[in-house]
Design a protein around this motif. Structure first.
Motif, PDB file in Angstrom:
ATOM      1  N   LYS A  49      20.005  -8.415 -16.780  1.00 27.53           N
ATOM      2  CA  LYS A  49      19.417  -8.570 -15.536  1.00 27.53           C
ATOM      3  C   LYS A  49      18.809  -7.429 -15.043  1.00 27.53           C
ATOM      4  CE  LYS A  49      21.611 -13.023 -14.276  1.00 27.53           C
ATOM      5  NZ  LYS A  49      20.525 -13.915 -14.852  1.00 27.53           N
ATOM      6  N   VAL A  50      17.679  -7.186 -14.643  1.00 25.56           N
ATOM      7  CA  VAL A  50      16.986  -5.899 -14.136  1.00 25.56           C
ATOM      8  C   VAL A  50      16.306  -6.212 -12.740  1.00 25.56           C
ATOM      9  CG1 VAL A  50      15.292  -4.301 -14.596  1.00 25.56           C
ATOM     10  CG2 VAL A  50      16.512  -5.384 -16.419  1.00 25.56           C
ATOM     11  N   ALA A  51      16.875  -5.412 -11.629  1.00 24.51           N
ATOM     12  CA  ALA A  51      16.362  -5.720 -10.479  1.00 24.51           C
ATOM     13  C   ALA A  51      14.822  -5.140 -10.242  1.00 24.51           C
ATOM     14  CB  ALA A  51      17.273  -5.099  -9.353  1.00 24.51           C
ATOM     15  N   ASP A  52      14.053  -5.888  -9.672  1.00 25.91           N
ATOM     16  CA  ASP A  52      12.598  -5.175  -9.428  1.00 25.91           C
ATOM     17  C   ASP A  52      12.019  -5.443  -8.030  1.00 25.91           C
ATOM     18  OD1 ASP A  52      10.119  -4.215  -9.968  1.00 25.91           O
ATOM     19  OD2 ASP A  52       9.344  -5.886 -11.289  1.00 25.91           O
ATOM     20  N   PRO A  53      12.804  -4.811  -7.021  1.00 26.79           N
ATOM     21  CA  PRO A  53      12.582  -5.124  -5.597  1.00 26.79           C
ATOM     22  C   PRO A  53      11.202  -4.680  -5.005  1.00 26.79           C
ATOM     23  CG  PRO A  53      14.005  -2.992  -5.911  1.00 26.79           C
ATOM     24  CD  PRO A  53      13.809  -3.896  -7.229  1.00 26.79           C
ATOM     25  N   TYR A  54      10.399  -4.083  -5.722  1.00 25.21           N
ATOM     26  CA  TYR A  54       9.172  -3.739  -5.261  1.00 25.21           C
ATOM     27  C   TYR A  54       8.075  -4.371  -6.071  1.00 25.21           C
ATOM     28  CZ  TYR A  54      11.988  -0.102  -2.904  1.00 25.21           C
ATOM     29  OH  TYR A  54      12.967   0.453  -2.226  1.00 25.21           O
ATOM     30  N   ARG A  55       8.368  -5.426  -6.912  1.00 31.15           N
ATOM     31  CA  ARG A  55       7.322  -6.288  -7.519  1.00 31.15           C
ATOM     32  C   ARG A  55       6.135  -6.632  -6.595  1.00 31.15           C
ATOM     33  NH1 ARG A  55       8.260 -10.026 -11.688  1.00 31.15           N
ATOM     34  NH2 ARG A  55       9.269  -8.583 -12.615  1.00 31.15           N
ATOM     35  N   TRP A  56       6.458  -6.809  -5.511  1.00 32.73           N
ATOM     36  CA  TRP A  56       5.362  -7.543  -4.562  1.00 32.73           C
ATOM     37  C   TRP A  56       4.176  -6.272  -4.443  1.00 32.73           C
ATOM     38  CZ3 TRP A  56       4.249  -4.451  -0.187  1.00 32.73           C
ATOM     39  CH2 TRP A  56       5.154  -3.623   0.096  1.00 32.73           C
ATOM     40  N   LEU A  57       4.565  -5.084  -4.786  1.00 26.85           N
ATOM     41  CA  LEU A  57       3.271  -4.052  -4.648  1.00 26.85           C
ATOM     42  C   LEU A  57       2.542  -3.983  -5.698  1.00 26.85           C
ATOM     43  CD1 LEU A  57       5.554  -1.089  -3.636  1.00 26.85           C
ATOM     44  CD2 LEU A  57       3.639  -1.855  -2.364  1.00 26.85           C
ATOM     45  N   GLU A  58       2.894  -4.827  -6.904  1.00 23.50           N
ATOM     46  CA  GLU A  58       1.822  -5.043  -7.998  1.00 23.50           C
ATOM     47  C   GLU A  58       0.881  -5.936  -7.877  1.00 23.50           C
ATOM     48  OE1 GLU A  58       4.251  -6.075 -11.564  1.00 23.50           O
ATOM     49  OE2 GLU A  58       5.634  -4.573 -11.264  1.00 23.50           O
ATOM     50  N   ASP A  59       0.830  -6.814  -6.784  1.00 26.88           N
ATOM     51  CA  ASP A  59      -0.246  -7.659  -6.363  1.00 26.88           C
ATOM     52  C   ASP A  59      -0.965  -6.664  -5.508  1.00 26.88           C
ATOM     53  OD1 ASP A  59      -1.950  -9.413  -5.418  1.00 26.88           O
ATOM     54  OD2 ASP A  59      -0.555 -10.784  -4.340  1.00 26.88           O
ATOM     55  N   THR A  65       0.404  -5.254   0.737  1.00 23.48           N
ATOM     56  CA  THR A  65       0.298  -4.038  -0.340  1.00 23.48           C
ATOM     57  C   THR A  65      -0.813  -3.303   0.161  1.00 23.48           C
ATOM     58  OG1 THR A  65       0.919  -5.097  -2.217  1.00 23.48           O
ATOM     59  CG2 THR A  65      -0.314  -3.308  -2.519  1.00 23.48           C
ATOM     60  N   HIS A  66      -1.925  -3.994   0.829  1.00 26.09           N
ATOM     61  CA  HIS A  66      -3.079  -2.969   1.313  1.00 26.09           C
ATOM     62  C   HIS A  66      -2.520  -2.130   2.533  1.00 26.09           C
ATOM     63  CE1 HIS A  66      -6.783  -3.763  -0.930  1.00 26.09           C
ATOM     64  NE2 HIS A  66      -6.167  -4.644  -1.269  1.00 26.09           N
ATOM     65  N   ALA A  67      -1.733  -2.944   3.385  1.00 26.15           N
ATOM     66  CA  ALA A  67      -1.073  -2.220   4.654  1.00 26.15           C
ATOM     67  C   ALA A  67      -0.010  -1.222   4.332  1.00 26.15           C
ATOM     68  CB  ALA A  67      -0.496  -3.209   5.497  1.00 26.15           C
ATOM     69  N   TRP A  68       0.559  -1.385   3.329  1.00 24.82           N
ATOM     70  CA  TRP A  68       1.558  -0.375   2.874  1.00 24.82           C
ATOM     71  C   TRP A  68       0.957   1.090   2.386  1.00 24.82           C
ATOM     72  CZ3 TRP A  68       3.336   2.099  -1.568  1.00 24.82           C
ATOM     73  CH2 TRP A  68       4.256   2.916  -1.438  1.00 24.82           C
ATOM     74  N   VAL A  69       0.021   0.712   1.437  1.00 28.55           N
ATOM     75  CA  VAL A  69      -0.825   1.848   0.960  1.00 28.55           C
ATOM     76  C   VAL A  69      -1.736   2.542   2.138  1.00 28.55           C
ATOM     77  CG1 VAL A  69      -2.705   2.437  -0.598  1.00 28.55           C
ATOM     78  CG2 VAL A  69      -1.197   0.927  -1.247  1.00 28.55           C
ATOM     79  N   GLU A  70      -2.345   1.794   2.945  1.00 31.91           N
ATOM     80  CA  GLU A  70      -2.864   2.578   3.870  1.00 31.91           C
ATOM     81  C   GLU A  70      -1.781   3.345   4.943  1.00 31.91           C
ATOM     82  OE1 GLU A  70      -5.077  -0.024   6.594  1.00 31.91           O
ATOM     83  OE2 GLU A  70      -6.014  -0.991   4.853  1.00 31.91           O
ATOM     84  N   ALA A  71      -0.610   3.044   5.000  1.00 29.17           N
ATOM     85  CA  ALA A  71       0.132   3.589   5.896  1.00 29.17           C
ATOM     86  C   ALA A  71       0.651   4.856   5.049  1.00 29.17           C
ATOM     87  CB  ALA A  71       1.410   2.739   6.048  1.00 29.17           C
ATOM     88  N   GLU A  72       0.747   4.755   3.547  1.00 28.06           N
ATOM     89  CA  GLU A  72       1.203   5.922   2.824  1.00 28.06           C
ATOM     90  C   GLU A  72       0.055   6.904   2.925  1.00 28.06           C
ATOM     91  OE1 GLU A  72       3.810   7.050   0.397  1.00 28.06           O
ATOM     92  OE2 GLU A  72       4.914   5.633   1.500  1.00 28.06           O
ATOM     93  N   ASN A  73      -1.270   6.558   2.819  1.00 27.39           N
ATOM     94  CA  ASN A  73      -2.410   7.435   2.827  1.00 27.39           C
ATOM     95  C   ASN A  73      -2.301   8.088   4.162  1.00 27.39           C
ATOM     96  OD1 ASN A  73      -3.253   6.888   0.202  1.00 27.39           O
ATOM     97  ND2 ASN A  73      -4.559   5.353   0.615  1.00 27.39           N
ATOM     98  N   LYS A  74      -2.222   7.408   5.246  1.00 24.86           N
ATOM     99  CA  LYS A  74      -2.254   8.032   6.450  1.00 24.86           C
ATOM    100  C   LYS A  74      -1.122   9.276   6.798  1.00 24.86           C
ATOM    101  CE  LYS A  74      -1.835   7.050  11.598  1.00 24.86           C
ATOM    102  NZ  LYS A  74      -1.566   6.090  12.621  1.00 24.86           N
TER     103      LYS A  74
END
Length: 80
Positions: A49-59, A65-74
């Motif tokens: 079993k391998v945890a993948d807690p950030y899988r949602w970022l692959e979408d 995902t767009h909101a998170w990337v915008e916050a990182e870019n800011k």
């Protein structure tokens, strides 16, 4: 003598800039990164079993995902 005068003028122009940069670096607050949601996603690879807690970022088309990337870019562009 002429060279010494140019060096003095250059130094008098550069010193205030260096002072401002130094003050800006010491007075800046620590970077606060945007929180990334962690999911309960777990993959099973032949019994491992391998945890993948950030899988949602692959979408890459999701609004989250767009909101998170915008916050990182800011944060990144503000730092740069």
């Amino acid at each position: 003598m002429h060279l010494a005068r140019h060096a003095t003028i250059l130094f008098s122009l550069v010193l205030p800039v260096l002072t401002l940069l130094s003050a800006a670096q010491t007075s800046s607050s620590p970077l606060v990164y945007p929180q990334a949601r962690r999911s309960d996603q777990v993959d099973d690879y032949h019994g491992t079993k391998v945890a993948d807690p950030y899988r949602w970022l692959e979408d890459t088309d999701s609004a989250e995902t767009h909101a998170w990337v915008e916050a990182e870019n800011k944060l990144t562009f503000g730092y740069l």
